[in-house]
Design a protein around this motif. Structure first.
Motif, short mmCIF file in Angstrom:
data_model
loop_
_atom_site.label_atom_id
_atom_site.label_comp_id
_atom_site.label_asym_id
_atom_site.label_seq_id
_atom_site.Cartn_x
_atom_site.Cartn_y
_atom_site.Cartn_z
N PHE A 217 1.86 2.12 3.11
CA PHE A 217 0.60 2.05 4.21
C PHE A 217 1.24 0.67 4.93
N GLU A 218 0.75 0.14 5.94
CA GLU A 218 0.23 -1.08 6.09
C GLU A 218 -1.45 -1.05 6.36
N LEU A 219 -2.09 -2.01 6.15
CA LEU A 219 -3.32 -1.51 6.20
C LEU A 219 -4.20 -2.21 7.33
N ALA A 220 -4.89 -1.86 7.96
CA ALA A 220 -5.24 -2.60 9.65
C ALA A 220 -6.71 -3.62 9.61
N GLY A 221 -6.36 -4.75 8.67
CA GLY A 221 -7.35 -5.55 8.69
C GLY A 221 -8.63 -6.17 7.61
N ASP A 222 -7.29 -5.62 6.60
CA ASP A 222 -7.71 -5.11 5.42
C ASP A 222 -7.88 -6.74 5.28
N THR A 223 -9.63 -6.77 4.54
CA THR A 223 -10.26 -8.18 3.85
C THR A 223 -10.76 -7.69 2.74
N PRO A 224 -10.73 -8.66 1.52
CA PRO A 224 -11.99 -8.12 0.64
C PRO A 224 -13.74 -8.00 1.07
N THR B 108 -14.52 -6.92 4.39
CA THR B 108 -14.44 -6.14 5.59
C THR B 108 -12.80 -4.66 5.28
N PRO B 109 -12.96 -3.91 3.99
CA PRO B 109 -11.93 -2.59 4.08
C PRO B 109 -11.27 -2.09 5.39
N ALA B 110 -9.96 -2.11 5.17
CA ALA B 110 -9.44 -1.47 5.86
C ALA B 110 -9.97 0.33 6.35
N THR B 111 -10.15 0.56 7.21
CA THR B 111 -11.04 2.48 8.00
C THR B 111 -9.54 2.78 8.24
N ARG B 112 -8.78 2.28 8.87
CA ARG B 112 -6.72 2.84 8.94
C ARG B 112 -5.96 2.55 8.23
N ALA B 113 -4.75 2.83 8.48
CA ALA B 113 -3.44 2.15 7.87
C ALA B 113 -2.48 3.26 9.11
N ARG B 114 -1.45 1.85 9.17
CA ARG B 114 -0.23 2.56 9.41
C ARG B 114 1.23 3.03 8.95
N ILE B 115 1.69 3.98 8.59
CA ILE B 115 2.95 4.39 8.25
C ILE B 115 4.12 3.19 8.30
N ALA C 81 0.93 -1.36 -0.21
CA ALA C 81 0.12 0.13 -0.13
C ALA C 81 0.35 0.96 -0.15
N HIS C 82 1.21 2.24 -0.63
CA HIS C 82 1.09 3.07 -0.90
C HIS C 82 0.94 4.07 -1.82
N ASP C 83 1.04 5.50 -1.64
CA ASP C 83 0.81 6.60 -2.49
C ASP C 83 1.69 7.32 -3.19
N HIS C 84 1.38 8.58 -4.63
CA HIS C 84 2.46 9.04 -4.85
C HIS C 84 2.56 10.57 -4.19
N ASN C 85 3.27 11.79 -4.02
CA ASN C 85 3.40 13.07 -3.99
C ASN C 85 2.84 13.82 -5.61
N PHE C 86 2.44 12.78 -6.59
CA PHE C 86 1.95 13.29 -7.98
C PHE C 86 1.56 12.51 -8.39
N ASP C 87 0.07 13.67 -9.33
CA ASP C 87 -0.82 12.99 -9.93
C ASP C 87 -0.49 12.16 -10.97
N LEU C 88 -1.24 11.19 -11.68
CA LEU C 88 -0.59 9.79 -12.30
C LEU C 88 -1.98 9.51 -12.80
N LEU C 89 -2.19 9.67 -14.66
CA LEU C 89 -3.41 9.42 -14.81
C LEU C 89 -2.36 7.16 -16.06
N THR C 90 -3.16 6.46 -16.23
CA THR C 90 -3.10 6.27 -16.24
C THR C 90 -4.45 4.53 -17.36
N VAL C 91 -3.87 3.91 -18.03
CA VAL C 91 -4.51 3.59 -19.41
C VAL C 91 -3.32 1.85 -19.25
N GLY C 92 -4.49 1.11 -19.39
CA GLY C 92 -4.12 -0.43 -19.13
C GLY C 92 -4.32 -0.86 -21.07
N TYR C 93 -2.94 -0.79 -21.11
CA TYR C 93 -2.39 -0.87 -23.12
C TYR C 93 -1.97 -2.10 -23.42
#
Length: 285
Positions: free
Chosen positions: A197-204, A206-213, A108-120
């Motif tokens: 990030f590490e997602l807390a208790g994320d399952t298909p 029950t999605p996570a509501t918290r994450a730890r850096i 799990a990660h973020d980016h500090n820029f916008d990224l537009l992507t397409v499946g080629y």
């Protein structure tokens, strides 16, 4: 939430035409005419020859190829403009992966820029999406961050998605077969850190509501660059550092630029505000 486009179109455009569109947006790449940009990328996806031709042209000049592609073997830079870059990324299924370190799967990660992507090409990777509030995040390792689940998407051929910088968290899962995506990256990186990030208790179910850096992946290092800029005669370097230090929402960014200013001018150097933050964070998973 993260944006997704599904276009029903068969017409293709040349790579030069796509570049012309993004060049015309200037500093507002991935900010203005976003629907149009997504459609342009979708039409470029319909061009089934341009990628092979672009890579073939690069490989005729190996020094240029190596200069343009200093990243992992998964990524090929196709164009670098003044305000954006275009690249292709290869995604391999588990049986074909030579090294897990090449592919950012199941992190799990973020980016500090916008990224537009397409499946080629191919079925594409599956991604779980979350969003968080970067402005209210201190950014220390171990910090617990509230997140909101945005569901899952498959980057199938022709599907266009936008990952919003410093807002969307995504987790990519291995694709079922060889796949390629095309990315347009805004060069206007936010002066924010990028996190894993590490997602807390994320399952298909029950999605996570918290994450730890878990890790700070990147962040600005203005001290060296500002000293070099000042030495080369770039005007108003202290004023520019002060502007960011005064206005940045991210406290660690403010600190980094304040330290750079102090280093440049000989002013006071403040201590980091979050050295003891891990001891304060008593939240449990």
């Amino acid at each position: 939430m993260a944006l997704t486009w599904e276009f029903d179109c068969d017409d293709a455009i040349d790579f030069a035409d796509a570049i012309g569109h993004f060049d015309a947006l200037g500093t507002q790449v991935l900010e203005r005419d976003l629907d149009h940009s997504a459609h342009v990328l979708r039409r470029l996806c319909n061009n089934r020859r341009f990628l092979v031709e672009a890579l073939h042209a690069q490989l005729q000049d190996m020094p240029t190829f190596e200069r343009l592609n200093p990243y992992t073997p998964q990524v090929f830079m196709l164009h670098v403009g003044a305000h954006y870059a275009v690249r292709a990324a290869i995604w391999m299924p588990p049986a074909q992966r030579r090294s897990d370190g090449i592919f950012v799967y199941e992190q799990a990660h973020d980016h500090n820029f916008d990224l537009l992507t397409v499946g080629y090409l191919g079925p594409g990777y599956r991604t779980a999406l979350f969003e968080y509030d970067h402005a209210s995040t201190a950014g220390f390792v171990g910090e617990t961050v509230p997140v909101r689940a945005l569901g899952q998407q498959q980057l199938a051929q022709g599907r266009v998605m936008l990952y919003r910088g410093s807002r969307d968290i995504h987790v990519q899962f291995p694709c079922d077969d060889f796949s390629i995506s095309l990315n347009v990256l805004s060069a206007k990186a936010r002066p924010n850190r990028q996190f894993e990030f590490e997602l807390a208790g994320d399952t298909p179910t029950t999605p996570a509501t918290r994450a730890r850096i878990r890790r700070v992946l990147s962040g600005p290092q203005p001290a060296m660059s500002s000293r070099l800029a000042d030495a080369l005669g770039v005007p108003a370097v202290p004023a520019r550092l002060q502007y960011v230090a005064d206005g940045a929402a991210d406290s660690a960014i403010r600190l980094a630029f304040a330290k750079a200013l102090a280093s440049l001018t000989g002013g006071p150097n403040r201590e980091p505000p979050h050295d003891d933050a891990r001891a304060i964070d008593t939240d449990t998973w």
